[in-house]
Structures are given as C-alpha cells and as structure tokens.
Design a protein around this motif. Structure first.
Motif, PDB file in Angstrom:
ATOM      1  N   PHE A   1       0.656   9.890  -4.413  1.00 55.75           N
ATOM      2  CA  PHE A   1       2.040   9.456  -4.530  1.00 55.75           C
ATOM      3  C   PHE A   1       2.201   8.254  -5.452  1.00 55.75           C
ATOM      4  CE2 PHE A   1       1.694  11.275  -0.197  1.00 55.75           C
ATOM      5  CZ  PHE A   1       2.379  12.446  -0.450  1.00 55.75           C
ATOM      6  N   GLY A   2       1.157   7.890  -6.137  1.00 53.17           N
ATOM      7  CA  GLY A   2       1.225   6.769  -7.062  1.00 53.17           C
ATOM      8  C   GLY A   2       1.430   5.455  -6.332  1.00 53.17           C
ATOM      9  N   LEU A   3       2.231   4.615  -6.921  1.00 53.27           N
ATOM     10  CA  LEU A   3       2.494   3.295  -6.345  1.00 53.27           C
ATOM     11  C   LEU A   3       3.523   3.328  -5.222  1.00 53.27           C
ATOM     12  CD1 LEU A   3       2.721   1.187  -9.608  1.00 53.27           C
ATOM     13  CD2 LEU A   3       0.817   1.334  -8.024  1.00 53.27           C
ATOM     14  N   HIS A   4       4.131   4.472  -5.002  1.00 49.38           N
ATOM     15  CA  HIS A   4       5.249   4.524  -4.070  1.00 49.38           C
ATOM     16  C   HIS A   4       4.855   4.275  -2.619  1.00 49.38           C
ATOM     17  CE1 HIS A   4       8.354   5.538  -6.938  1.00 49.38           C
ATOM     18  NE2 HIS A   4       7.436   6.256  -7.560  1.00 49.38           N
ATOM     19  N   THR A   5       3.638   4.597  -2.222  1.00 47.07           N
ATOM     20  CA  THR A   5       3.252   4.311  -0.839  1.00 47.07           C
ATOM     21  C   THR A   5       3.148   2.801  -0.614  1.00 47.07           C
ATOM     22  OG1 THR A   5       0.931   4.644  -1.450  1.00 47.07           O
ATOM     23  CG2 THR A   5       2.077   6.492  -0.421  1.00 47.07           C
ATOM     24  N   GLY A   6       2.512   2.108  -1.551  1.00 49.59           N
ATOM     25  CA  GLY A   6       2.428   0.647  -1.445  1.00 49.59           C
ATOM     26  C   GLY A   6       3.789   0.003  -1.595  1.00 49.59           C
ATOM     27  N   ALA A   7       4.598   0.551  -2.513  1.00 47.59           N
ATOM     28  CA  ALA A   7       5.940   0.008  -2.731  1.00 47.59           C
ATOM     29  C   ALA A   7       6.793   0.169  -1.483  1.00 47.59           C
ATOM     30  CB  ALA A   7       6.600   0.695  -3.918  1.00 47.59           C
ATOM     31  N   LEU A   8       6.656   1.304  -0.813  1.00 53.77           N
ATOM     32  CA  LEU A   8       7.437   1.552   0.396  1.00 53.77           C
ATOM     33  C   LEU A   8       7.120   0.512   1.470  1.00 53.77           C
ATOM     34  CD1 LEU A   8       9.483   3.759   1.073  1.00 53.77           C
ATOM     35  CD2 LEU A   8       7.661   5.002   2.206  1.00 53.77           C
ATOM     36  N   GLU A   9       5.847   0.180   1.616  1.00 54.53           N
ATOM     37  CA  GLU A   9       5.457  -0.854   2.582  1.00 54.53           C
ATOM     38  C   GLU A   9       6.042  -2.209   2.211  1.00 54.53           C
ATOM     39  OE1 GLU A   9       1.216  -0.915   2.950  1.00 54.53           O
ATOM     40  OE2 GLU A   9       1.120   1.252   3.231  1.00 54.53           O
ATOM     41  N   LEU A  10       6.018  -2.521   0.913  1.00 55.48           N
ATOM     42  CA  LEU A  10       6.567  -3.814   0.472  1.00 55.48           C
ATOM     43  C   LEU A  10       8.082  -3.865   0.618  1.00 55.48           C
ATOM     44  CD1 LEU A  10       4.342  -4.483  -2.644  1.00 55.48           C
ATOM     45  CD2 LEU A  10       4.293  -5.669  -0.449  1.00 55.48           C
ATOM     46  N   TRP A  11       8.773  -2.763   0.310  1.00 55.63           N
ATOM     47  CA  TRP A  11      10.230  -2.752   0.486  1.00 55.63           C
ATOM     48  C   TRP A  11      10.577  -2.953   1.958  1.00 55.63           C
ATOM     49  CZ3 TRP A  11      11.946  -3.912  -3.859  1.00 55.63           C
ATOM     50  CH2 TRP A  11      11.695  -3.226  -5.034  1.00 55.63           C
ATOM     51  N   GLN A  12       9.788  -2.334   2.854  1.00 64.49           N
ATOM     52  CA  GLN A  12      10.050  -2.516   4.280  1.00 64.49           C
ATOM     53  C   GLN A  12       9.813  -3.963   4.696  1.00 64.49           C
ATOM     54  OE1 GLN A  12       7.820  -0.029   6.961  1.00 64.49           O
ATOM     55  NE2 GLN A  12       8.566  -1.118   8.748  1.00 64.49           N
TER      56      GLN A  12
END
Length: 132
Positions: free
Chosen positions: A9-20
């Motif tokens: 999923f690219g950077l989106h898994t890490g980004a999702l955690e950071l957005w949360q």
C-alpha cells in the motif's frame, strides 16, 4: 518475486497511522481550548512520515517561520505550537486554527483510506478474475 505486504500500500499505511495520531492531538487541543495554561501541540507530518520510511526530500512548508517547533521533535511525537496571538491565561489554543487543521486532517485521512480500499479492491478483482 512478490513484494512484501508492508510495501503493498506504499506510504499510505504509515500515513494513516500518522493522520490518526494527529487527529488525536488536534482533538486534545480543542478539548482543552478553555484550560488555563494549556499549550497547543501538533505533529510535523513530513518528519514523522520520513522516519517511517517515506521520502524526506520535501521541506516543511509553514506559513511563518517557527510556526511548528521542530527542533526537538522526535518522529511521531507532538511538538508545542508557537501561538499566533498571546492569551491572558497562557492557553495557546486557537479554536479556529485547530478546527481548520482537524478538517484538513480528516480529508487527508479519508484520501489515504480510499487509496488503501482501492488497492484491496484491485487485489480482490485480480484474485477472483473479476467474478463476484
């Protein structure tokens, strides 16, 4: 050779955690808008994402220098925000700024979630051959 699931999923898994995490910090700021002496916090998203393996080539774009204190900020931890105007009780929360940041953060969270959902749907289609 198959790519690891972490990179699927690219950077989106890490980004999702950071957005949360940023949503939690901004919600805490809004909840403490009337607490005397409370200092507003925020995340340096680019620094935190680059620490999780993202491309750190982009510089932080802030409207004014020193808006977010990044000097002592560890990746993924909240730093104190420099207030735009002082208050009598020492509280640095600007509710309009926090609400705007929270709304923008929600849009980014939804975009990352939509990308991950589309990737899962594409994989599901590839596995089933387009049959439901």
């Amino acid at each position: 050779m198959n790519p690891p699931v972490d990179n699927l999923f690219g950077l989106h898994t890490g980004a999702l955690e950071l957005w949360q995490r940023r949503s939690e910090v901004l919600a805490s700021n809004l909840a403490n808008a009337d607490t005397p002496g409370y200092l507003a916090r925020d995340l340096d998203f680019r620094k935190a994402l680059s620490a999780q393996g993202g491309d750190g080539a982009l510089a932080l774009a802030a409207p004014t220098p020193g808006q977010i204190d990044t000097a002592s900020q560890a990746a993924g931890t909240a730093a104190y925000r420099v207030p735009s105007q002082p208050s009598m009780d020492g509280n640095t929360v600007d509710t309009q700024q926090e609400q705007a940041a929270f709304a923008g953060n929600s849009v980014h969270y939804q975009a990352s979630l939509a990308f991950i959902t589309a990737q899962v749907q594409m994989l599901r289609t590839a596995i089933t051959g387009g049959q439901s």
